[in-house]
Design a protein around this motif. Structure first.
Motif, PDB file in Angstrom:
ATOM      1  N   ASN A  10      -7.232  94.798 -48.089  1.00 28.85           N
ATOM      2  CA  ASN A  10      -8.006  96.015 -47.851  1.00 28.85           C
ATOM      3  C   ASN A  10      -9.378  95.738 -47.246  1.00 28.85           C
ATOM      4  O   ASN A  10     -10.281  96.575 -47.326  1.00 28.85           O
ATOM      5  CB  ASN A  10      -8.160  96.795 -49.166  1.00 28.85           C
ATOM      6  CG  ASN A  10      -6.825  97.314 -49.686  1.00 28.85           C
ATOM      7  OD1 ASN A  10      -6.033  97.863 -48.939  1.00 28.85           O
ATOM      8  ND2 ASN A  10      -6.578  97.118 -50.966  1.00 28.85           N
ATOM      9  N   SER A  11      -9.543  94.575 -46.655  1.00 29.22           N
ATOM     10  CA  SER A  11     -10.823  94.202 -46.059  1.00 29.22           C
ATOM     11  C   SER A  11     -11.295  95.243 -45.054  1.00 29.22           C
ATOM     12  O   SER A  11     -10.507  95.778 -44.272  1.00 29.22           O
ATOM     13  CB  SER A  11     -10.699  92.837 -45.370  1.00 29.22           C
ATOM     14  OG  SER A  11     -11.859  92.533 -44.636  1.00 29.22           O
ATOM     15  N   LYS A  12     -12.595  95.515 -45.066  1.00 31.18           N
ATOM     16  CA  LYS A  12     -13.179  96.493 -44.148  1.00 31.18           C
ATOM     17  C   LYS A  12     -12.980  96.096 -42.698  1.00 31.18           C
ATOM     18  O   LYS A  12     -12.814  96.951 -41.813  1.00 31.18           O
ATOM     19  CB  LYS A  12     -14.677  96.629 -44.439  1.00 31.18           C
ATOM     20  CG  LYS A  12     -15.366  97.767 -43.711  1.00 31.18           C
ATOM     21  CD  LYS A  12     -15.008  99.116 -44.312  1.00 31.18           C
ATOM     22  CE  LYS A  12     -15.870 100.214 -43.695  1.00 31.18           C
ATOM     23  NZ  LYS A  12     -15.520 101.557 -44.213  1.00 31.18           N
ATOM     24  N   SER A  13     -12.957  94.793 -42.418  1.00 31.43           N
ATOM     25  CA  SER A  13     -12.791  94.332 -41.036  1.00 31.43           C
ATOM     26  C   SER A  13     -11.448  94.759 -40.453  1.00 31.43           C
ATOM     27  O   SER A  13     -11.327  94.988 -39.247  1.00 31.43           O
ATOM     28  CB  SER A  13     -12.946  92.817 -40.953  1.00 31.43           C
ATOM     29  OG  SER A  13     -11.995  92.174 -41.770  1.00 31.43           O
TER      30      SER A  13
ATOM     31  N   GLU B 103     -10.002  97.556 -40.836  1.00 35.32           N
ATOM     32  CA  GLU B 103     -10.185  98.922 -40.335  1.00 35.32           C
ATOM     33  C   GLU B 103     -10.673  98.923 -38.886  1.00 35.32           C
ATOM     34  O   GLU B 103     -10.205  99.707 -38.060  1.00 35.32           O
ATOM     35  CB  GLU B 103     -11.185  99.655 -41.222  1.00 35.32           C
ATOM     36  CG  GLU B 103     -11.548 101.054 -40.751  1.00 35.32           C
ATOM     37  CD  GLU B 103     -12.606 101.694 -41.619  1.00 35.32           C
ATOM     38  OE1 GLU B 103     -13.382 102.523 -41.094  1.00 35.32           O
ATOM     39  OE2 GLU B 103     -12.667 101.370 -42.834  1.00 35.32           O
ATOM     40  N   TYR B 104     -11.588  98.004 -38.580  1.00 37.33           N
ATOM     41  CA  TYR B 104     -12.163  97.970 -37.230  1.00 37.33           C
ATOM     42  C   TYR B 104     -11.208  97.342 -36.221  1.00 37.33           C
ATOM     43  O   TYR B 104     -11.181  97.750 -35.054  1.00 37.33           O
ATOM     44  CB  TYR B 104     -13.501  97.242 -37.257  1.00 37.33           C
ATOM     45  CG  TYR B 104     -14.574  98.072 -37.896  1.00 37.33           C
ATOM     46  CD1 TYR B 104     -15.274  99.031 -37.160  1.00 37.33           C
ATOM     47  CD2 TYR B 104     -14.870  97.944 -39.247  1.00 37.33           C
ATOM     48  CE1 TYR B 104     -16.234  99.826 -37.751  1.00 37.33           C
ATOM     49  CE2 TYR B 104     -15.842  98.719 -39.854  1.00 37.33           C
ATOM     50  CZ  TYR B 104     -16.523  99.660 -39.093  1.00 37.33           C
ATOM     51  OH  TYR B 104     -17.485 100.447 -39.682  1.00 37.33           O
TER      52      TYR B 104
ATOM     53  N   TYR C   9      -4.089 100.473 -45.627  1.00 39.80           N
ATOM     54  CA  TYR C   9      -3.995 100.811 -44.205  1.00 39.80           C
ATOM     55  C   TYR C   9      -2.528 101.045 -43.841  1.00 39.80           C
ATOM     56  O   TYR C   9      -1.662 100.215 -44.144  1.00 39.80           O
ATOM     57  CB  TYR C   9      -4.586  99.697 -43.351  1.00 39.80           C
ATOM     58  CG  TYR C   9      -6.054  99.448 -43.644  1.00 39.80           C
ATOM     59  CD1 TYR C   9      -7.018 100.396 -43.314  1.00 39.80           C
ATOM     60  CD2 TYR C   9      -6.469  98.273 -44.266  1.00 39.80           C
ATOM     61  CE1 TYR C   9      -8.360 100.184 -43.595  1.00 39.80           C
ATOM     62  CE2 TYR C   9      -7.808  98.051 -44.548  1.00 39.80           C
ATOM     63  CZ  TYR C   9      -8.751  99.007 -44.215  1.00 39.80           C
ATOM     64  OH  TYR C   9     -10.072  98.797 -44.495  1.00 39.80           O
TER      65      TYR C   9
ATOM     66  N   TYR D 286     -18.054  88.536 -41.670  1.00 39.96           N
ATOM     67  CA  TYR D 286     -18.688  88.928 -42.929  1.00 39.96           C
ATOM     68  C   TYR D 286     -18.367  87.864 -43.972  1.00 39.96           C
ATOM     69  O   TYR D 286     -17.314  87.891 -44.599  1.00 39.96           O
ATOM     70  CB  TYR D 286     -18.172  90.298 -43.376  1.00 39.96           C
ATOM     71  CG  TYR D 286     -18.622  91.430 -42.487  1.00 39.96           C
ATOM     72  CD1 TYR D 286     -19.657  92.271 -42.881  1.00 39.96           C
ATOM     73  CD2 TYR D 286     -18.032  91.647 -41.247  1.00 39.96           C
ATOM     74  CE1 TYR D 286     -20.089  93.313 -42.069  1.00 39.96           C
ATOM     75  CE2 TYR D 286     -18.465  92.688 -40.417  1.00 39.96           C
ATOM     76  CZ  TYR D 286     -19.490  93.513 -40.845  1.00 39.96           C
ATOM     77  OH  TYR D 286     -19.914  94.532 -40.023  1.00 39.96           O
TER      78      TYR D 286
END
Length: 252
Positions: free
Chosen positions: A12-15, A17-18, A40, A227
């Motif tokens: 579920n890493s935010k990266s 998403e990008y 996701y 990150y």
């Protein structure tokens, strides 16, 4: 068309998403310990648990290798490319976001920093007839061609009665001057054996975890963002990161 593989410890890493945002037209594989439980669910995202590609516990017991988790991530990248359907794969580390313009076949990216000696030593052991480039190609991402990677694996196994993973593990276990980098080995091999391989310089900022700014703004300054929450922080490191970010200087 190039396919994308995200190798991440955090499904579920935010990266992630990008990457899904910037590469909507690509087929994307998420390979993570619990990928199938990821939040996701985009239509172009295919989720595979990493044990379905390369069994973590079984390999750990077999290799008995120090820093096994670090090397496992590298072995997993190679094995994913060799296993999945496709010809060209853009591997992106799970803590990393890159510009879409970096999705170029037959192109290697470098920071222009010198190679770590341990990586050079191992490559020279694997391919003593090759010349070393001297530059680091460890930029948290790389496009791999399956045919080229299979060549590397085959040649490693030709000089050993063991699998390529066992061979590499034995080298780093038995000689403290050897270190394995999946990116560096692939880049050095291409530069020694293939024609028309382009080399381009990129800017990296590895401490976006210390910066309070948007990804979109950061990508106006840098080609690659990472990150690295697991790295040290401290007042001086934060101050340095903010100063470098303000003036647009790379970290990494």
């Amino acid at each position: 068309m190039i396919k994308i593989i995200i190798i991440s410890k955090d499904e579920n890493s935010k990266s992630i998403e990008y990457i899904l945002k910037y590469f909507k037209e690509y087929e994307i594989y998420l390979i993570s310990p619990n990928a199938k439980k990821s939040k996701y669910n985009e239509k172009n995202l295919i989720k595979k648990d990493d044990n379905d590609i390369l069994n973590f516990n079984q390999l750990k017991d077999e290799l008995k290798l120090e820093r096994f988790g670090w090397y496992y991530q590298q072995f997993l990248k190679y094995q994913s490319i060799l296993t999945l359907d496709g010809e060209d794969f853009l591997i992106i580390d799970g803590d990393t976001i890159i510009k879409p313009s970096l999705a170029l076949k037959d192109t290697l990216f470098t920071t222009d920093k010198p190679t770590v000696v341990g990586y050079s030593n191992l490559y020279s052991k694997l391919f003593p007839q090759h010349k070393l480039n001297g530059k680091s190609f460890i930029t948290n991402q790389m496009i791999f061609n399956k045919i080229y990677l299979q060549e590397i694996v085959n040649k490693i196994e030709e000089s050993s009665e063991k699998s390529w993973i066992e061979t590499l593990a034995d080298l780093v276990k038995n000689n403290q001057n050897f270190m394995f980098s999946e990116y560096q080995v692939y880049a050095e091999y291409l530069l020694n054996t293939k024609q028309d391989i382009q080399v381009k310089k990129v800017s990296i900022f590895r401490r976006m975890d210390l910066i309070n700014d948007s990804v979109d703004n950061a990508l106006k300054k840098y080609d690659i963002l990472a990150y690295e929450h697991h790295h040290k922080t401290g007042f001086l490191r934060v101050l340095r990161a903010k100063l470098y970010y303000f003036i647009g200087k790379s970290i990494g």
